[in-house]
Enzyme design. Structure first.
Site, PDB file in Angstrom:
ATOM      1  N   PRO A   1       3.324  -2.798  -2.573  1.00 44.12           N
ATOM      2  CA  PRO A   1       2.487  -3.395  -2.232  1.00 44.12           C
ATOM      3  C   PRO A   1       2.491  -3.605  -0.841  1.00 44.12           C
ATOM      4  O   PRO A   1       3.589  -3.675  -0.026  1.00 44.12           O
ATOM      5  CB  PRO A   1       2.555  -4.694  -2.731  1.00 44.12           C
ATOM      6  N   GLU A   2       1.621  -3.304  -0.258  1.00 47.70           N
ATOM      7  CA  GLU A   2       2.042  -3.329   1.504  1.00 47.70           C
ATOM      8  C   GLU A   2       0.766  -4.640   1.019  1.00 47.70           C
ATOM      9  O   GLU A   2       0.073  -5.461   0.669  1.00 47.70           O
ATOM     10  CB  GLU A   2       1.343  -1.575   1.752  1.00 47.70           C
TER      11      GLU A   2
END
Length: 289
Positions: free
Chosen positions: A2-3
């Site tokens: 997840p960014e």
DNA sequence: CCTAACTCCTGCATGC
DNA sequence: TGCATGCAGGAGTTAG
């Protein structure tokens, strides 16, 4: 992994489903998930009982939930790592295999669960401090603003970039310089800006560096509009649903497929014990490697 | 001070 | 079939 866009999707879900509610009880199911909470799991559980979640905030890939109740000035600060999820689940629904932390609320409504297969993520309770970029939890006072923040100043970051002695992808991944970018959006931003990952930052022109930051902001904004990037069930919103941006990737994971601009096959190269994907024609490597 | 290698962790894909 | 290996990799820590 997840960014920024994926974390923002999670933040919005928590804001909708958990903010305003009072914690009744916290259960740490795996001590590693609170390893950054130095006083330990029992302290983590104890100091959250009867606290109110007053807001859900984010900078880069970090989330924090501000705490109210008898006292204020602290927050639950967390990072999802590679496989972390924050899920809203009905009381009594089966525990997830990798359930690490459970938040039970005083209203007897749905629980908030931190689920994390690879345990690179984690939560901690921390004091809020005044930093150069506003009030944030102490453990993340060192990270830079992210490109989607109102106060993000591209011209300042351009000058910082050009002063560094490293390659441009390392710089993009350096959260103290600019936060929120991970391997996926680094490759996508470099593809859009037509820059090879190994280009020295010191030799970037101001227009090149500016265009790169613009590309990073654009690609993350577009991803957010599609609910983030998901390759499988690991990257989901608080309801367990996946985003659709993986269909729009031009470089990351596209080895062997034609470049959307020029048709040349996208190449994968080893980088920092991981991967970089790029178009060898649009993004030629620097002469001296 | 700056930069980069190392390390943590689990599940899935691959090869012999 | 089963075992070993490789790979996914964010960021704090350590070393140079």
């Amino acid at each position: 992994m997840p960014e920024l866009p994926e974390v923002e999707v999670v933040r919005r879900g928590i804001a909708e489903h958990a903010v305003g509610r009072t914690i009744a009880k916290v259960e740490v199911c795996h001590p590693r998930a609170v390893r950054r909470h130095l006083p330990g799991p029992a302290d983590f559980e104890g100091r959250l009982a009867s606290r109110v979640l007053t807001d859900a905030c984010r900078r880069g890939k970090y989330l924090w939930l501000t705490l109210g109740g008898a006292t204020t000035g602290d927050a639950i600060v967390g990072h999802l790592g590679m496989s972390g999820q924050m899920l809203v689940r009905p009381v009594g629904s089966a525990d997830e295999t990798h359930l690490r932390i459970r938040f039970v609320f005083a209203d007897d409504g749905p629980e908030l669960r931190f689920v994390d297969q690879r345990t690179f993520g984690g939560l901690a309770v921390a004091e809020l401090v005044e930093s150069a970029f506003g009030t944030v939890p102490e453990p993340i006072a060192h990270i830079g603003r992210d490109p989607l923040e109102a106060g993000f100043d591209a011209s300042t970051v351009v000058e910082l970039l050009r002063r560094k002695q490293t390659d441009v992808k390392r710089a993009l991944l350096d959260q103290s310089l600019i936060s929120g970018i991970g391997n996926i959006y680094a490759d996508e931003a470099l593809w859009r800006a037509k820059l090879h990952w190994a280009r020295p930052t010191a030799k970037l022109t101001r227009p090149q560096a500016t265009a790169l930051l613009t590309a990073a902001a654009e690609v993350m904004t577009e991803s957010l509009a599609q609910g983030g990037t998901s390759f499988d069930a690991l990257y989901v919103n608080v309801n367990g649903q996946s985003g659709y941006f993986s269909r729009s990737l031009n470089a990351y994971g596209q080895a062997g497929k034609p470049c959307a601009r020029c048709g040349t096959e996208i190449v994968r190269e080893a980088f920092m014990n991981r991967s970089s994907f790029f178009c060898p024609r649009c993004q030629p490597p620097p002469r001296a490697r």
